[in-house]
Scaffold this motif. Structure first.
Motif, PDB file in Angstrom:
ATOM      1  N   VAL A  87       0.850  -1.197   0.000  1.00 51.43           N
ATOM      2  CA  VAL A  87       0.000   0.000   0.000  1.00 51.43           C
ATOM      3  C   VAL A  87       0.880   1.239   0.000  1.00 51.43           C
ATOM      4  O   VAL A  87       0.658   2.198  -0.760  1.00 51.43           O
ATOM      5  CB  VAL A  87      -0.942   0.007   1.228  1.00 51.43           C
ATOM      6  N   ILE A 134       0.466   2.568  -3.676  1.00 48.76           N
ATOM      7  CA  ILE A 134      -0.677   3.487  -3.612  1.00 48.76           C
ATOM      8  C   ILE A 134      -0.237   4.885  -3.165  1.00 48.76           C
ATOM      9  O   ILE A 134      -0.558   5.891  -3.799  1.00 48.76           O
ATOM     10  CB  ILE A 134      -1.772   2.954  -2.665  1.00 48.76           C
ATOM     11  N   VAL A 135       0.507   4.945  -2.053  1.00 44.72           N
ATOM     12  CA  VAL A 135       0.914   6.239  -1.497  1.00 44.72           C
ATOM     13  C   VAL A 135       2.240   6.721  -2.101  1.00 44.72           C
ATOM     14  O   VAL A 135       2.615   7.876  -1.912  1.00 44.72           O
ATOM     15  CB  VAL A 135       1.004   6.149   0.042  1.00 44.72           C
ATOM     16  N   ARG A 136       2.946   5.838  -2.829  1.00 41.21           N
ATOM     17  CA  ARG A 136       4.235   6.170  -3.445  1.00 41.21           C
ATOM     18  C   ARG A 136       5.275   6.570  -2.402  1.00 41.21           C
ATOM     19  O   ARG A 136       5.968   7.583  -2.530  1.00 41.21           O
ATOM     20  CB  ARG A 136       4.069   7.299  -4.477  1.00 41.21           C
ATOM     21  N   GLN A 153      -9.182   4.537   2.037  1.00 42.34           N
ATOM     22  CA  GLN A 153      -8.980   4.453   0.589  1.00 42.34           C
ATOM     23  C   GLN A 153     -10.282   4.710  -0.153  1.00 42.34           C
ATOM     24  O   GLN A 153     -10.311   5.430  -1.162  1.00 42.34           O
ATOM     25  CB  GLN A 153      -8.419   3.073   0.236  1.00 42.34           C
ATOM     26  N   THR A 186      -6.783  -4.750  -4.955  1.00 41.25           N
ATOM     27  CA  THR A 186      -5.849  -3.700  -4.524  1.00 41.25           C
ATOM     28  C   THR A 186      -5.514  -3.900  -3.051  1.00 41.25           C
ATOM     29  O   THR A 186      -6.304  -4.439  -2.276  1.00 41.25           O
ATOM     30  CB  THR A 186      -6.361  -2.257  -4.738  1.00 41.25           C
ATOM     31  N   PRO A 231      -5.194  -2.057  -0.237  1.00 40.84           N
ATOM     32  CA  PRO A 231      -5.979  -1.622   0.936  1.00 40.84           C
ATOM     33  C   PRO A 231      -7.148  -2.537   1.256  1.00 40.84           C
ATOM     34  O   PRO A 231      -7.451  -2.793   2.426  1.00 40.84           O
ATOM     35  CB  PRO A 231      -6.453  -0.214   0.530  1.00 40.84           C
TER      36      PRO A 231
END
Length: 420
Positions: free
Chosen positions: A43, A47-49, A104, A175, A177
């Motif tokens: 994640v 997702i958050v990089r 999310q 995904t 989350p």
């Protein structure tokens, strides 16, 4: 301790209804936990990089609770019913993890949210683990502790085999989350099985002169005053320091530098965890053949050399070599853990179980947030592969405390019944 109705019939602890309930609940919880172990870092990365340092900080938050509340947790748990502690902290972990997919869905998921989830679940894990290891000796006889811990470790190993593969597929399909949501549900499942346990020892008597600082001191003196426990704590704490350094950069190596898919990363974890299952099946026989003390230092020594594969892995056949090396590490670590945890449980007076387990957790898991931070920092400064090489060299020396202790020559280790 167990009453007459709860004592296992011939066939071992599979016929022990109370232990079986604990085993089922914990097995499902462990399966869910393996999903989030893969999902939370992914994640952060996908997702958050997050940066390498931020991923290391996430590992730090997961383990920081062992430094923050590790010691007082033991004194508090010794004042409560272990079963109630397990249920409450299962439910709290479920709620914390469920907040990630909710955030999310609302479009507000951030690293701050992930740090908070990691910290809350870490605190709950501290209390759960202290109560969990203290509850087992109340459910089974002391001579059955090795069998009980081997069965519990076997289920954890099976979870580590199947969980990453299933988790990788779920992360790709749902995904990351939303895959964490399955972990939250697993903790609720665990709570329901623990709630079904009927063995409910009396709540410890409330002493009018009880003092938190004194009770913490009693746990510290018991562990640090025993040369065998002291050696185990130093060995395990050192190993965990370097293992957590590796954990903070390994997913970065596989997901970012080698660009492996979540499914393939999960498959690697599953294949390597086969070694853990083998270790749980071999631990009792190995300790019986070489002796309990030698089983501890030999298994600790065997972990080290396998770590030198990770810094060299590429996107080729060396991925298979990495899986084999990690399987060897898992096998050795599981043999070590089953042998030393069973010894600790058998040695400790019942009234000190919570504080003994909390003190050991503080000493051996308290190094992990430090390792997570150092791993993320070193990974950012000198590179991920170089950090893994530092881990391999340091981990190779972690067996020395138990090798240089009296454990080296002790085929049979003392127990509480003998010690008193």
């Amino acid at each position: 301790m167990t009453d007459a109705l709860d004592r296992p019939r011939r066939g071992g602890l599979w016929h022990h209804p109370e232990f079986r309930r604990l085993w089922i609940g914990e097995s499902v919880s462990q399966f869910g936990a393996t999903i989030s172990q893969l999902a939370l870092p992914l994640v952060a990365i996908l997702i958050v990089r997050a940066s390498t340092f931020e991923v290391g900080l996430l590992v730090t938050c997961e383990m920081a609770a062992f430094l923050l509340v590790g010691l007082p947790a033991g004194a508090w748990v010794d004042r409560m019913r272990f079963r109630a502690v397990l249920i409450v902290n299962d439910v709290l972990r479920a709620l914390a993890l469920a907040s990630a997919p909710l955030a999310q869905w609302l479009g507000v998921l951030s690293m701050g949210q992930l740090y908070a989830v990691a910290l809350v679940t870490g605190v709950c894990t501290v209390f759960f683990d202290v109560a969990y290891q203290s509850f087992v000796p109340q459910l089974v006889e002391r001579e059955q502790l090795v069998e009980a811990n081997a069965k519990l470790q076997a289920s954890e190993s099976v979870s580590q085999i199947s969980g990453p593969s299933v988790g990788g597929v779920l992360i790709q399909a749902l995904t990351a989350p939303y895959a964490v949501l399955l972990d939250a549900l697993s903790f609720l499942w665990s709570a329901s099985w623990v709630a079904a346990i009927q063995t409910r020892p009396d709540k410890p008597a409330r002493h009018p002169d009880r003092n938190l600082r004194r009770e913490i001191g009693e746990g510290l003196r018991f562990v640090l005053g025993n040369p065998l426990l002291r050696a185990i704590a130093l060995c395990t704490g050192t190993a965990n320091l370097f293992n957590s350094m590796a954990a903070s950069v390994s997913v970065v190596l596989l997901a970012r530098e080698l660009s492996l898919s979540p499914g393939l990363i999960g498959l690697l974890g599953s294949v390597s965890a086969v070694g853990g299952l083998a270790g749980s099946l071999l631990a009792r026989r190995f300790a019986r053949r070489v002796g309990q003390g030698p089983a501890i230092w030999i298994s600790a020594l065997a972990v080290g050399p396998f770590a030198f594969v990770a810094p060299l892995v590429q996107r080729d056949w060396t991925l298979g070599l990495l899986a084999i090396a990690q399987a060897g590490m898992w096998l050795s670590m599981v043999v070590y853990n089953i042998t030393q945890v069973s010894f600790r449980q058998g040695l400790c007076p019942p009234a000190l179980l919570g504080r003994m387990n909390a003190t050991m957790r503080f000493l051996v898991w308290g190094t992990m947030p430090v390792g997570g931070f150092l791993g993320g920092l070193l990974g950012s400064v000198i590179g991920v592969r170089q950090t893994l090489l530092v881990v391999a060299v340091g981990g190779l020396l972690s067996f020395l405390p138990v090798f240089l202790s009296p454990l080296r020559r002790m085929r049979e280790l003392p127990s509480y019944a003998v010690a008193v």
